[in-house]
Design a protein around this motif. Structure first.
Motif, PDB file in Angstrom:
ATOM      1  N   LEU A 595     -36.462 -10.940  36.047  1.00  0.00           N
ATOM      2  CA  LEU A 595     -35.160 -10.724  35.423  1.00  0.00           C
ATOM      3  C   LEU A 595     -34.375 -12.027  35.309  1.00  0.00           C
ATOM      4  O   LEU A 595     -33.750 -12.301  34.283  1.00  0.00           O
ATOM      5  N   VAL A 596     -34.418 -12.831  36.356  1.00  0.00           N
ATOM      6  CA  VAL A 596     -33.700 -14.121  36.324  1.00  0.00           C
ATOM      7  C   VAL A 596     -34.337 -15.057  35.306  1.00  0.00           C
ATOM      8  O   VAL A 596     -33.648 -15.790  34.583  1.00  0.00           O
ATOM      9  N   ALA A 597     -35.683 -14.998  35.196  1.00  0.00           N
ATOM     10  CA  ALA A 597     -36.390 -15.892  34.271  1.00  0.00           C
ATOM     11  C   ALA A 597     -36.053 -15.607  32.819  1.00  0.00           C
ATOM     12  O   ALA A 597     -36.173 -16.497  31.965  1.00  0.00           O
ATOM     13  N   THR A 598     -35.615 -14.404  32.496  1.00  0.00           N
ATOM     14  CA  THR A 598     -35.255 -14.093  31.104  1.00  0.00           C
ATOM     15  C   THR A 598     -33.993 -14.821  30.671  1.00  0.00           C
ATOM     16  O   THR A 598     -33.730 -14.946  29.481  1.00  0.00           O
ATOM     17  N   LYS A 599     -33.182 -15.262  31.651  1.00  0.00           N
ATOM     18  CA  LYS A 599     -31.904 -15.937  31.395  1.00  0.00           C
ATOM     19  C   LYS A 599     -30.914 -15.032  30.662  1.00  0.00           C
ATOM     20  O   LYS A 599     -29.972 -15.507  30.026  1.00  0.00           O
ATOM     21  N   ILE A 600     -31.173 -13.707  30.729  1.00  0.00           N
ATOM     22  CA  ILE A 600     -30.239 -12.753  30.126  1.00  0.00           C
ATOM     23  C   ILE A 600     -29.139 -12.392  31.118  1.00  0.00           C
ATOM     24  O   ILE A 600     -27.981 -12.224  30.739  1.00  0.00           O
ATOM     25  N   VAL A 601     -29.519 -12.270  32.402  1.00  0.00           N
ATOM     26  CA  VAL A 601     -28.542 -11.910  33.436  1.00  0.00           C
ATOM     27  C   VAL A 601     -28.532 -12.996  34.506  1.00  0.00           C
ATOM     28  O   VAL A 601     -29.573 -13.571  34.840  1.00  0.00           O
ATOM     29  N   PRO A 602     -27.367 -13.283  35.084  1.00  0.00           N
ATOM     30  CA  PRO A 602     -27.307 -14.241  36.195  1.00  0.00           C
ATOM     31  C   PRO A 602     -27.886 -13.629  37.470  1.00  0.00           C
ATOM     32  O   PRO A 602     -28.143 -12.426  37.545  1.00  0.00           O
ATOM     33  N   GLU A 603     -28.070 -14.446  38.486  1.00  0.00           N
ATOM     34  CA  GLU A 603     -28.728 -14.007  39.716  1.00  0.00           C
ATOM     35  C   GLU A 603     -27.975 -12.871  40.393  1.00  0.00           C
ATOM     36  O   GLU A 603     -28.583 -11.914  40.884  1.00  0.00           O
ATOM     37  N   THR A 604     -26.648 -12.964  40.434  1.00  0.00           N
ATOM     38  CA  THR A 604     -25.874 -11.911  41.115  1.00  0.00           C
ATOM     39  C   THR A 604     -26.040 -10.568  40.410  1.00  0.00           C
ATOM     40  O   THR A 604     -26.160  -9.520  41.058  1.00  0.00           O
ATOM     41  N   VAL A 605     -26.040 -10.576  39.090  1.00  0.00           N
ATOM     42  CA  VAL A 605     -26.211  -9.329  38.333  1.00  0.00           C
ATOM     43  C   VAL A 605     -27.636  -8.806  38.497  1.00  0.00           C
ATOM     44  O   VAL A 605     -27.865  -7.595  38.586  1.00  0.00           O
ATOM     45  N   ALA A 606     -28.620  -9.716  38.568  1.00  0.00           N
ATOM     46  CA  ALA A 606     -30.015  -9.303  38.748  1.00  0.00           C
ATOM     47  C   ALA A 606     -30.190  -8.572  40.076  1.00  0.00           C
ATOM     48  O   ALA A 606     -30.928  -7.580  40.162  1.00  0.00           O
ATOM     49  N   VAL A 607     -29.505  -9.028  41.119  1.00  0.00           N
ATOM     50  CA  VAL A 607     -29.584  -8.361  42.422  1.00  0.00           C
ATOM     51  C   VAL A 607     -29.048  -6.937  42.317  1.00  0.00           C
ATOM     52  O   VAL A 607     -29.658  -5.970  42.796  1.00  0.00           O
ATOM     53  N   GLU A 608     -27.882  -6.791  41.664  1.00  0.00           N
ATOM     54  CA  GLU A 608     -27.290  -5.462  41.502  1.00  0.00           C
ATOM     55  C   GLU A 608     -28.185  -4.559  40.640  1.00  0.00           C
ATOM     56  O   GLU A 608     -28.351  -3.366  40.924  1.00  0.00           O
ATOM     57  N   LEU A 609     -28.767  -5.135  39.586  1.00  0.00           N
ATOM     58  CA  LEU A 609     -29.609  -4.366  38.677  1.00  0.00           C
ATOM     59  C   LEU A 609     -30.862  -3.859  39.394  1.00  0.00           C
ATOM     60  O   LEU A 609     -31.241  -2.689  39.261  1.00  0.00           O
ATOM     61  N   VAL A 610     -31.505  -4.726  40.165  1.00  0.00           N
ATOM     62  CA  VAL A 610     -32.698  -4.325  40.909  1.00  0.00           C
ATOM     63  C   VAL A 610     -32.357  -3.224  41.897  1.00  0.00           C
ATOM     64  O   VAL A 610     -33.093  -2.227  42.041  1.00  0.00           O
ATOM     65  N   GLY A 611     -31.223  -3.362  42.570  1.00  0.00           N
ATOM     66  CA  GLY A 611     -30.826  -2.337  43.538  1.00  0.00           C
ATOM     67  C   GLY A 611     -30.597  -0.989  42.877  1.00  0.00           C
ATOM     68  O   GLY A 611     -31.039   0.051  43.388  1.00  0.00           O
ATOM     69  N   GLN A 612     -29.891  -0.962  41.736  1.00  0.00           N
ATOM     70  CA  GLN A 612     -29.605   0.292  41.045  1.00  0.00           C
ATOM     71  C   GLN A 612     -30.877   0.946  40.520  1.00  0.00           C
ATOM     72  O   GLN A 612     -31.077   2.159  40.654  1.00  0.00           O
ATOM     73  N   LEU A 613     -31.763   0.156  39.908  1.00  0.00           N
ATOM     74  CA  LEU A 613     -32.998   0.711  39.336  1.00  0.00           C
ATOM     75  C   LEU A 613     -33.952   1.171  40.435  1.00  0.00           C
ATOM     76  O   LEU A 613     -34.728   2.110  40.227  1.00  0.00           O
ATOM     77  N   THR A 614     -33.927   0.521  41.588  1.00  0.00           N
ATOM     78  CA  THR A 614     -34.781   0.945  42.705  1.00  0.00           C
ATOM     79  C   THR A 614     -34.358   2.318  43.201  1.00  0.00           C
ATOM     80  O   THR A 614     -35.198   3.154  43.558  1.00  0.00           O
ATOM     81  N   LYS A 615     -33.049   2.600  43.201  1.00  0.00           N
ATOM     82  CA  LYS A 615     -32.568   3.922  43.611  1.00  0.00           C
ATOM     83  C   LYS A 615     -33.090   5.011  42.680  1.00  0.00           C
ATOM     84  O   LYS A 615     -33.424   6.114  43.109  1.00  0.00           O
ATOM     85  N   VAL A 616     -33.140   4.675  41.393  1.00  0.00           N
ATOM     86  CA  VAL A 616     -33.503   5.692  40.391  1.00  0.00           C
ATOM     87  C   VAL A 616     -35.005   5.828  40.250  1.00  0.00           C
ATOM     88  O   VAL A 616     -35.555   6.937  40.205  1.00  0.00           O
ATOM     89  N   TYR A 617     -35.714   4.688  40.183  1.00  0.00           N
ATOM     90  CA  TYR A 617     -37.149   4.710  39.854  1.00  0.00           C
ATOM     91  C   TYR A 617     -38.053   4.427  41.053  1.00  0.00           C
ATOM     92  O   TYR A 617     -39.268   4.408  40.914  1.00  0.00           O
ATOM     93  N   GLY A 618     -37.493   4.148  42.195  1.00  0.00           N
ATOM     94  CA  GLY A 618     -38.323   3.855  43.354  1.00  0.00           C
ATOM     95  C   GLY A 618     -38.452   2.369  43.580  1.00  0.00           C
ATOM     96  O   GLY A 618     -37.742   1.544  43.002  1.00  0.00           O
ATOM     97  N   THR A 619     -39.419   2.008  44.455  1.00  0.00           N
ATOM     98  CA  THR A 619     -39.591   0.609  44.855  1.00  0.00           C
ATOM     99  C   THR A 619     -39.880  -0.254  43.652  1.00  0.00           C
ATOM    100  O   THR A 619     -40.743   0.056  42.838  1.00  0.00           O
TER     101      THR A 619
END
Length: 626
Positions: A595-619
């Motif tokens: 996600l960070v390598a795409t340069k679409i989202v900054p690191e802080t947003v990538a952390v939040e995004l991974v956390g939210q998607l992990t809740k919904v879709y699993g590990t």
């Protein structure tokens, strides 16, 4: 009665003209290199006109025209208007068969070759068409053994590129491996060009080039490379052996044959490229207009090149003389961007090819009439059966069926599917987003019917030139449901003043009972009756259409809600992520580093995004920060 325009008011230029009826519907579209001369020919003694032309003029109320610069533009404008308006008095394409073709997707970074049907897309090279999908598939498989272009979807290519691991096709030599950088863009582009060269009819030249490379590799003692060239040469030669050489190698032509009666004509074309027959193609059309044989042949060939052809030969061989052959040559030359010559196959090899194309046309015409007779009779019997069993005033030539779909009152949607003359008319299907605030099927049905029928009344009063969103009024409205849905339909039709002109019925799924106005008991149609089968077809199609739309709405809502809960992920970043990965599920499979390598989202947003998607879709794969 049609008003005769003043001759001086009609432009003496190329263009297209349109006759319209009292409701403003286009009933005939024509073209002319001089609109003034052509339209003047209609306003003469009616007894001198052909019967079908007199019938058209009896219905017509007005005529309009559009001017263009050239004959070719007039032809393309006429074709576009016929496709848009489907005029009842124009020659009409009846053949709905979609021939298989091979497409090379030059609009992608790593093009692929695949078997396709249906409408053509821009920036894609098409080859064929082929008589059978088996022949096309065999040709493609043999060719890709020699020139292994990728065959995977863009999403699969992106996934393997991201993972850095190729699929099985690479390991068995059926793909060059662009996903892992096993081939350069220059090498891959060369393979794409050679595939196109072969499919375009230049297989012999390609085989000669590969043979020369094989011999040179052997001289240079590069035996593994020579063996690869040998395998390529064998695969290409096996395909060439299936193509008969019919004329000299530089021959590049379309050969036409036709078979016709007073109502229809079948036109078949043999497509000869580099001297070999590479495919056949054809159309069957209704002869609504009055034509001589020469006029008919001209118009049907024009329709073929507008509807079915996707490349142009250097020569067209005709089965008989046509009117204004020079004009057809100019038209095809302008469309092709180079010189195209037309001639009649009177002797020698061209005559033999015309005979072959004519026999193909005769056989296809016979098959078409058998299919059409069987299909038309079955549809007519079903409509008659339905009319009698439901005690309708007339056969319902247009039927609209409505259904609702929701999940516990959320994402409420309605569907409208249409059947005309016993056939489903997909282009008139409509979806409705329903605003009912709770689980209330009756209120939802009422809203959909009011919107559709209210729009019908507005459209019937609007200016004729405006597009009709819902086409014309139905003879019968079928509702998915029981007595409750029927009462809603009765109420809406009565309030809008349509009870006398539109009939109503509802079909309950539990016992397949049909409810009709003014009947105390529902009708139970015999199992296996054509009327019941027709109603079930409509009901099931409306249900499928509603469910499909509901699922799509639900998916979009769910995905948006998941991404909406991520702090710092605004609309633009969401759109870019979805464009990059294709779906929320694919985003969920990406790691934090990805996600960070795409340069679409900054690191802080990538952390939040991974956390939210992990809740919904699993590990999440590698979701923690590294």
């Amino acid at each position: 009665m049609i008003e005769h325009p003043e001759k001086s008011s009609i432009p003496d230029q190329p263009g297209s003209y349109q006759f319209r009826d009292a409701e403003g519907r286009v009933i005939y579209v024509g073209k002319a290199k001089s609109l003034r001369s052509r339209l003047s020919s209609y306003f003469v003694n009616s007894q001198t006109l052909p019967g079908k032309t007199r019938a058209m003029l009896a219905v017509a109320e007005s005529v309009t025209w559009i001017t263009v610069a050239t004959d070719a533009e007039a032809f393309m404008l006429e074709y576009s208007l016929i496709k848009e308006h489907r005029p009842r008095y124009n020659i009409r394409l009846r053949d709905d068969k979609s021939y298989p073709m091979i497409a090379v997707t030059t609009n992608e970074e790593w093009p692929r070759a695949m078997l396709v049907r249906g409408a053509r897309r821009p920036k894609v090279r098409y080859f064929g068409p082929y008589v059978s999908s088996g022949a096309a598939r065999e040709t493609l498989e043999l060719l890709l053994r020699a020139l292994p272009l990728r065959s995977c979807s863009p999403a699969k290519l992106a996934r393997h590129t991201r993972d850095g691991r190729p699929c099985l096709y690479y390991h068995i030599g059926r793909c060059a491996g662009p996903c892992i950088g096993a081939v350069t863009h220059e090498e891959y582009s060369d393979m794409v060009e050679r595939v196109s060269q072969f499919l375009g009819g230049q297989g012999a030249q390609l085989a000669e080039g590969i043979a020369a490379k094989m011999r040179q590799a052997a001289v240079d003692l590069e035996f593994e490379q020579a063996a690869r060239f040998r395998d390529q040469l064998q695969a290409i030669t096996s395909v060439l052996e299936r193509q008969e050489m019919v004329i000299s190698r530089d021959g590049d032509l379309d050969v036409f044959g036709f078979n016709a009666d007073d109502l229809e004509v079948s036109l078949q074309a043999l497509r000869v490229r580099a001297g070999r027959v590479v495919g056949t193609n054809g159309i069957v059309v209704d002869l609504v207009e009055d034509f001589s044989e020469a006029e008919m042949l001209t118009r049907v060939i024009e329709l073929y090149y507008a509807e079915k052809a996707f490349d142009y030969p250097s020569k067209v061989v005709l089965p008989a003389p046509i009117d204004d052959q020079e004009r057809l040559e100019r038209l095809l030359s302008e469309l092709a961007g180079r010189r195209v010559v037309c001639s009649v196959g009177r002797r020698g090899r061209p005559r033999a090819l015309v005979a072959t194309a004519t026999e193909n046309a005769r056989q296809e015409f016979r098959r078409h009439r058998l299919r059409r007779a069987s299909d038309h009779n079955a549809r007519a019997e079903a409509l008659v059966d339905l009319t009698e069993r439901l005690s309708l005033h007339e056969a319902p030539l247009r039927i609209e069926c409505y259904d609702m779909s929701h999940l516990q009152g959320t994402n409420y949607v309605g569907s409208m599917v249409v059947m005309e003359d016993g056939l489903m008319k997909n282009r008139d299907y409509r979806h409705f987003g329903v605003s009912v605030p709770k689980n209330d099927d009756f209120a939802a049905m009422e809203e959909v019917l009011r919107r559709r029928l209210g729009r019908l009344l507005v459209e019937e009063q609007e200016i004729p030139d405006r597009g009709r969103r819902f086409a014309y009024r139905p003879n019968l409205i079928l509702l998915d449901g029981g007595a409750g849905q029927l009462s809603v339909g009765i109420k809406v039709l009565a309030e809008l003043g349509l009870s006398e002109s539109i009939e109503l019925a509802s079909l309950a799924k539990s016992f397949e009972e049909v409810y009709r106005p003014n009947l105390n008991e529902p009708l139970r149609l015999p199992r296996g009756s054509q009327a019941l089968y027709l109603l079930q077809t409509l009901r099931d199609e409306s249900h499928r259409f509603a469910i499909t739309y509901h699922r799509r709405r639900r998916t979009i809502t769910a995905e948006q809600s998941v991404l909406d809960q991520v702090p710092g992920l605004g609309p633009k970043r969401r759109a870019r992520l979805l464009e990059h990965y294709g779906s929320v599920f694919e985003i969920a499979q990406a790691s934090y580093a990805d996600l960070v390598a795409t340069k679409i989202v900054p690191e802080t947003v990538a952390v939040e995004l991974v956390g939210q998607l992990t809740k919904v879709y699993g590990t999440n794969n590698g979701s923690s920060e590294e």
